[in-house]
Design an enzyme around this catalytic site. Structure first.
Site, PDB file in Angstrom:
ATOM      1  N   ARG A  94       5.747   4.449  -3.851  1.00  0.00           N
ATOM      2  CA  ARG A  94       6.178   3.996  -2.801  1.00  0.00           C
ATOM      3  C   ARG A  94       7.545   3.018  -3.256  1.00  0.00           C
ATOM      4  O   ARG A  94       7.410   2.214  -3.999  1.00  0.00           O
ATOM      5  CB  ARG A  94       5.359   3.188  -1.800  1.00  0.00           C
ATOM      6  CG  ARG A  94       4.186   4.041  -1.097  1.00  0.00           C
ATOM      7  CD  ARG A  94       3.419   3.601   0.170  1.00  0.00           C
ATOM      8  NE  ARG A  94       4.416   3.353   1.178  1.00  0.00           N
ATOM      9  CZ  ARG A  94       3.828   2.555   2.552  1.00  0.00           C
ATOM     10  NH1 ARG A  94       2.723   1.963   2.272  1.00  0.00           N
ATOM     11  NH2 ARG A  94       4.443   2.458   3.382  1.00  0.00           N
ATOM     12  N   GLN A 202      -0.629   0.995  12.498  1.00  0.00           N
ATOM     13  CA  GLN A 202      -1.343   0.007  11.781  1.00  0.00           C
ATOM     14  C   GLN A 202      -1.706  -1.233  12.755  1.00  0.00           C
ATOM     15  O   GLN A 202      -2.612  -1.915  12.307  1.00  0.00           O
ATOM     16  CB  GLN A 202      -0.312  -0.563  10.674  1.00  0.00           C
ATOM     17  CG  GLN A 202      -0.021   0.364   9.486  1.00  0.00           C
ATOM     18  CD  GLN A 202       1.097   1.288   9.897  1.00  0.00           C
ATOM     19  OE1 GLN A 202       1.754   1.539  10.767  1.00  0.00           O
ATOM     20  NE2 GLN A 202       1.910   1.663   8.731  1.00  0.00           N
ATOM     21  N   ASP A 243       7.838  -6.822   3.365  1.00  0.00           N
ATOM     22  CA  ASP A 243       7.565  -5.873   2.003  1.00  0.00           C
ATOM     23  C   ASP A 243       8.436  -6.322   0.879  1.00  0.00           C
ATOM     24  O   ASP A 243       8.161  -6.024  -0.161  1.00  0.00           O
ATOM     25  CB  ASP A 243       7.604  -4.411   2.455  1.00  0.00           C
ATOM     26  CG  ASP A 243       6.530  -3.830   3.155  1.00  0.00           C
ATOM     27  OD1 ASP A 243       6.414  -4.245   4.356  1.00  0.00           O
ATOM     28  OD2 ASP A 243       5.655  -3.418   2.664  1.00  0.00           O
ATOM     29  N   ASN A 253      10.514  -5.387   6.389  1.00  0.00           N
ATOM     30  CA  ASN A 253       9.124  -5.292   7.162  1.00  0.00           C
ATOM     31  C   ASN A 253       8.913  -3.803   7.743  1.00  0.00           C
ATOM     32  O   ASN A 253      10.085  -3.316   7.898  1.00  0.00           O
ATOM     33  CB  ASN A 253       8.740  -6.440   7.781  1.00  0.00           C
ATOM     34  CG  ASN A 253       7.335  -6.314   7.927  1.00  0.00           C
ATOM     35  OD1 ASN A 253       6.289  -6.421   7.043  1.00  0.00           O
ATOM     36  ND2 ASN A 253       6.662  -6.741   9.173  1.00  0.00           N
TER      37      ASN A 253
HETATM   38  O1  MRU Z   1       3.675   1.077   5.553  1.00  0.00           O
HETATM   39  P1  MRU Z   1       2.826  -0.104   5.271  1.00  0.00           P
HETATM   40  O2  MRU Z   1       1.510   0.041   6.306  1.00  0.00           O
HETATM   41  O3  MRU Z   1       2.358  -0.448   4.076  1.00  0.00           O
HETATM   42  O4  MRU Z   1       3.641  -1.333   5.844  1.00  0.00           O
HETATM   43  C1  MRU Z   1       3.035  -2.547   5.851  1.00  0.00           C
HETATM   44  C2  MRU Z   1       3.695  -3.583   6.175  1.00  0.00           C
HETATM   45  O5  MRU Z   1       4.890  -3.378   6.593  1.00  0.00           O
HETATM   46  C3  MRU Z   1       3.203  -4.996   6.105  1.00  0.00           C
HETATM   47  O6  MRU Z   1       3.683  -5.920   7.354  1.00  0.00           O
HETATM   48  C4  MRU Z   1       3.758  -5.905   4.976  1.00  0.00           C
HETATM   49  O7  MRU Z   1       3.289  -4.969   3.644  1.00  0.00           O
HETATM   50  C5  MRU Z   1       3.306  -7.214   4.639  1.00  0.00           C
HETATM   51  S1  MRU Z   1       1.361  -6.942   4.365  1.00  0.00           S
HETATM   52  C6  MRU Z   1       0.904  -8.729   3.969  1.00  0.00           C
END
Ligand code: MRU
Length: 354
Positions: A94, A202, A243, A253
């Site tokens: 990713r 999520q 992120d 994010n």
């Molecule tokens: O695609 P994801 O579910 O990995 O995205 C997660 C997010 O955007 C979270 O807000 C971020 O990683 C922070 S987790 C502490």
């Protein structure tokens, strides 16, 4: 390793990441977050490809958790004398969460490059993340109470969050959720609005699941409802994770965070980002340089198995967006609070992150 003044708050719900067995023959056990909340299933990853697949399909997700999983994936590579190959491959899983690259770079510095030494380092990264979450929670709760001192049992503090920056996304009690868990532990009345978080939900599947399991008062809303909820004055503070944060404080994010920040500003509601120092990318000057992951069209047109758009429709699916520093009231790290959010404050709180 960052320390905390108080014992760690217990992690609610099932463990997301666990190493099973010894360094030479053990494996990585991951909670499969794609099937939550309906099923609690664990994936036993015994080769590097299964760790890569789990990260790619979001069985393990959330920036810190991706980094921890990749660190353990490197141990599995070393079990077969293929550490370099494993590290390079895992780095392609990713693109946006910088914690992935941060953790892999840290694993590359381990000497000797043996499964034993690498497993020790992966376990340290995991434990450090738990401690960082708790520190973030302590700083965040203090800041939130400064911003909104009037919360009482008659009017609980009301937080709105997006995606899942919770225990499921980290090695500890989450980033955005850490002040929620601490508030609950200290008997401070809070309530949480959770955005459902299209397209992979999520918020609905994970944040509501884990906050609910911990007994926190959580209310699910669709992403498009956040504006009205803010307008009705139901939210004291918006708080999300990140992120990747550029050296000027621009923060990537989950898609949908940026419009939330714009709406929060419009309504005069503080917008907070909670993230460990491992989420900062000090090599980039601003958010334009953050690579944004594009996801498959099926996640929009037939997410969770049922088709909701015509066959063959054109789609565009960025998984993250970038919120400009000027829209962020403060960034809370384990090292302290960045406020105002600008390059100078980022440098003075985070310094060199590596
Ligand atoms: O695609 P994801 O579910 O990995 O995205 C997660 C997010 O955007 C979270 O807000 C971020 O990683 C922070 S987790 C502490």
């Amino acid at each position: 390793m960052p320390t905390t003044d108080t014992p760690l708050v217990p992690i609610p719900g099932p463990r997301n990441i666990e190493w099973v067995g010894d360094a030479k023959t053990g494996h990585l056990r991951l909670l499969d977050q794609t099937v939550l909340p309906n099923e609690v299933i664990y994936l036993d990853c015994k080769d590097v490809q299964s760790v890569w697949d789990a990260i790619k399909r979001l069985s393990v997700r959330g920036a810190p958790a991706i980094g921890v999983a990749a660190a353990f994936g490197c141990v599995i590579g070393a079990q077969r004398d293929e550490f370099d190959k494993a590290a390079d491959h895992l780095a392609t899983s990713r693109p946006t969460a910088v914690n992935l690259f941060w953790a892999i770079e840290r694993m590359k510095r381990v000497t000797p490059c043996t499964p034993e030494a690498l497993l020790d380092e992966a376990k340290i990264i995991h434990a450090e993340d738990a401690a960082m979450c708790q520190r973030i929670g302590e700083h965040a709760l203090e800041l939130i109470q400064q911003l909104k001192p009037q919360a009482s049992s008659l009017k609980p503090l009301s937080l709105l969050t997006h995606c899942n920056a919770g225990a499921l996304a980290t090695g500890g009690i989450g980033t955005a959720t850490s002040p929620m868990y601490l508030a609950q532990q200290r008997g401070l009345p809070i309530r949480v609005f959770a955005d459902e978080t299209r397209p992979l939900l999520q918020g609905a599947r994970l944040t509501v699941f884990e906050l609910g399991a911990a007994g926190i008062d959580v209310t699910l809303i669709c992403d498009g409802m956040a504006g009205q909820v803010l307008r009705e004055g139901k939210v004291d503070v918006v708080i999300t994770g990140a992120d990747r944060i550029a050296s000027n404080g621009d923060a990537a994010n989950k898609i949908g965070t940026y419009p939330l920040a714009v709406m929060a500003k419009h309504h005069g509601v503080p917008f907070l980002v909670a993230a460990p120092s491992s989420t900062f990318d000090m090599s980039i000057s601003d958010g334009d340089a953050i690579p944004i992951e594009l996801r498959s069209s099926e996640e929009i047109t037939e997410g969770f198995g049922s088709r909701t758009a015509p066959q063959g429709v054109k789609t565009y699916s960025p998984a993250f967006d970038v919120t400009a520093a000027e829209l962020i009231t403060a960034i809370i790290t384990e090292r302290g609070v960045i406020r105002p959010v600008d390059a100078e404050q980022v440098r003075s709180v985070v310094g060199s992150t590596q």
